[in-house]
Design a protein around this motif. Structure first.
Motif, PDB file in Angstrom:
ATOM      1  N   LEU A 237       0.830  -1.201   0.000  1.00  0.00           N
ATOM      2  CA  LEU A 237       0.000   0.000   0.000  1.00  0.00           C
ATOM      3  C   LEU A 237       0.867   1.255   0.000  1.00  0.00           C
ATOM      4  O   LEU A 237       1.852   1.333   0.741  1.00  0.00           O
ATOM      5  CB  LEU A 237      -0.900   0.028   1.232  1.00  0.00           C
ATOM      6  N   PRO A 243      -6.876  -0.230   1.647  1.00  0.00           N
ATOM      7  CA  PRO A 243      -7.209  -1.137   0.533  1.00  0.00           C
ATOM      8  C   PRO A 243      -8.435  -0.693  -0.261  1.00  0.00           C
ATOM      9  O   PRO A 243      -8.504  -0.907  -1.474  1.00  0.00           O
ATOM     10  CB  PRO A 243      -7.451  -2.470   1.242  1.00  0.00           C
ATOM     11  N   ILE A 246      -7.717   1.575  -3.411  1.00  0.00           N
ATOM     12  CA  ILE A 246      -6.834   1.096  -4.459  1.00  0.00           C
ATOM     13  C   ILE A 246      -7.644   0.487  -5.606  1.00  0.00           C
ATOM     14  O   ILE A 246      -8.623  -0.241  -5.384  1.00  0.00           O
ATOM     15  CB  ILE A 246      -5.852   0.042  -3.901  1.00  0.00           C
ATOM     16  N   THR A 262      -2.539  -6.092   3.711  1.00  0.00           N
ATOM     17  CA  THR A 262      -1.650  -5.748   2.604  1.00  0.00           C
ATOM     18  C   THR A 262      -0.313  -5.264   3.147  1.00  0.00           C
ATOM     19  O   THR A 262      -0.276  -4.531   4.138  1.00  0.00           O
ATOM     20  CB  THR A 262      -2.285  -4.654   1.737  1.00  0.00           C
ATOM     21  N   VAL A 267      -0.363  -0.234   7.984  1.00  0.00           N
ATOM     22  CA  VAL A 267      -1.523  -0.688   7.212  1.00  0.00           C
ATOM     23  C   VAL A 267      -2.642  -1.088   8.172  1.00  0.00           C
ATOM     24  O   VAL A 267      -2.384  -1.564   9.278  1.00  0.00           O
ATOM     25  CB  VAL A 267      -1.148  -1.877   6.305  1.00  0.00           C
TER      26      VAL A 267
END
Length: 315
Positions: A237, A243, A246, A262, A267
């Motif tokens: 990331l 997430p 994306i 991720t 994260v």
């Protein structure tokens, strides 16, 4: 004690009072050994569900045993390869089983009558292929969540609730059973947590454990599907991104990122991590489960079902 019981069996009489188990001397037991049963499962002491870490005795410190049940066995000759020791609950469900270790595994670590001392409690690895007395330790736990290297369940499962459990030893075509009484920590009862509260807590812990297993299996299935379809692993990331922000090249990447964390810096924890967080929250102490834990778990179950349904369409 096991020695008192062994002396009573060897002499054909009742157990002697505590402190007098050696009155006949070790030689008397050796002489009586040929007439003794081929295998013996000694009546176990009650096990207490304490949560302290185990620590060995030392010249200036007391011994702190962990939450384990001690199962003492006697084999007149080395146990056969099909020998099996099991713990079952009141419904007959097998909770833990031990088989005879290979010669190499048995030689890899000693096991004496004092058992193992590690941080937290630990179950014995198996039955040594040796004649004589043996002590098997059970950590009073259900199997933990599924893992690729532990399909039957790894460590870290919930502690069993208070109640009666059955010890069953099968060896040489004969089966011997004993009853093990597991009791709650009296300090927990003094704080107003009843055995019924603990049983309800354990039921919830098992539901969380099973959800963690399902999430791990789902992650493994998605990764297998990605590999089979030639889909690249999810990229780390970018800083400050989640997430959900994306644009993934393939739907399988997006599903994977909803289940697993991720790679990247700071994260957010996704489905599998969030389920593990609930597990930690409800297993650190014997307590009544709060509404927030039930509500959060229900939300995560919906997310798990959503990803499973989408994956069924994509794969």
């Amino acid at each position: 004690t096991p020695l008192q019981q062994l002396a009573a069996i060897a002499q054909g009489g009742a157990p002697r009072p505590s402190g007098d188990e050696f009155a006949s001397g070790p030689s008397a037991l050796a002489q009586a050994a040929p007439s003794m049963p081929a295998t013996i499962v000694f009546a176990p002491r009650e096990a207490i569900r304490v949560r302290n870490s185990a620590a060995p005795a030392s010249p200036d410190e007391p011994e702190y045993p962990g939450a384990t049940a001690q199962i003492d066995l006697y084999f007149q000759t080395a146990p056969a390869g099909d020998t099996k020791l099991e713990i079952t609950d009141a419904r007959g469900q097998a909770l833990k089983a031990w088989t005879v270790l290979s010669a190499g595994a048995a030689a890899g670590g000693g096991q004496d009558m004092r058992g193992f001392f590690r941080r937290g409690a630990s179950s014995s690895p198996g039955i040594r292929p040796e004649a004589g007395m043996q002590r098997i330790l059970w950590d009073l736990r259900f199997p933990g969540p599924w893992a690729p290297n532990a399909p039957e369940g790894g460590p870290g499962g919930p502690m069993v609730p208070p109640g009666k459990y059955t010890i069953k030893l099968t060896s040489g075509g004969q089966t011997t059973t004993r009853t093990l009484d597991v009791k709650s920590d009296p300090r927990v009862a003094a704080d107003g947590v009843a055995d019924g509260d603990i049983a309800e807590q354990v039921r919830f812990q098992l539901q969380v454990r099973d959800a963690i297993s399902d999430a791990r299996k789902l992650q493994a299935d998605i990764e297998s599907a990605m590999k089979g379809a030639g889909v690249k692993p999810v990229a780390p990331l970018p800083p400050g991104k989640s997430p959900g922000e994306i644009a993934y090249e393939h739907p399988l990447q997006r599903l994977w990122a909803r289940v697993a964390d991720t790679p990247g810096i700071y994260v957010p924890g996704m489905l599998a991590t969030q389920l593990n967080n609930i597990q930690r929250m409800v297993t650190q102490a014997d307590q009544k489960i709060g509404k927030d834990a039930f509500d959060r778990f229900a939300d995560l179950q919906k997310e798990l079902a959503s990803v499973q349904a989408e994956f069924a369409k994509v794969k």
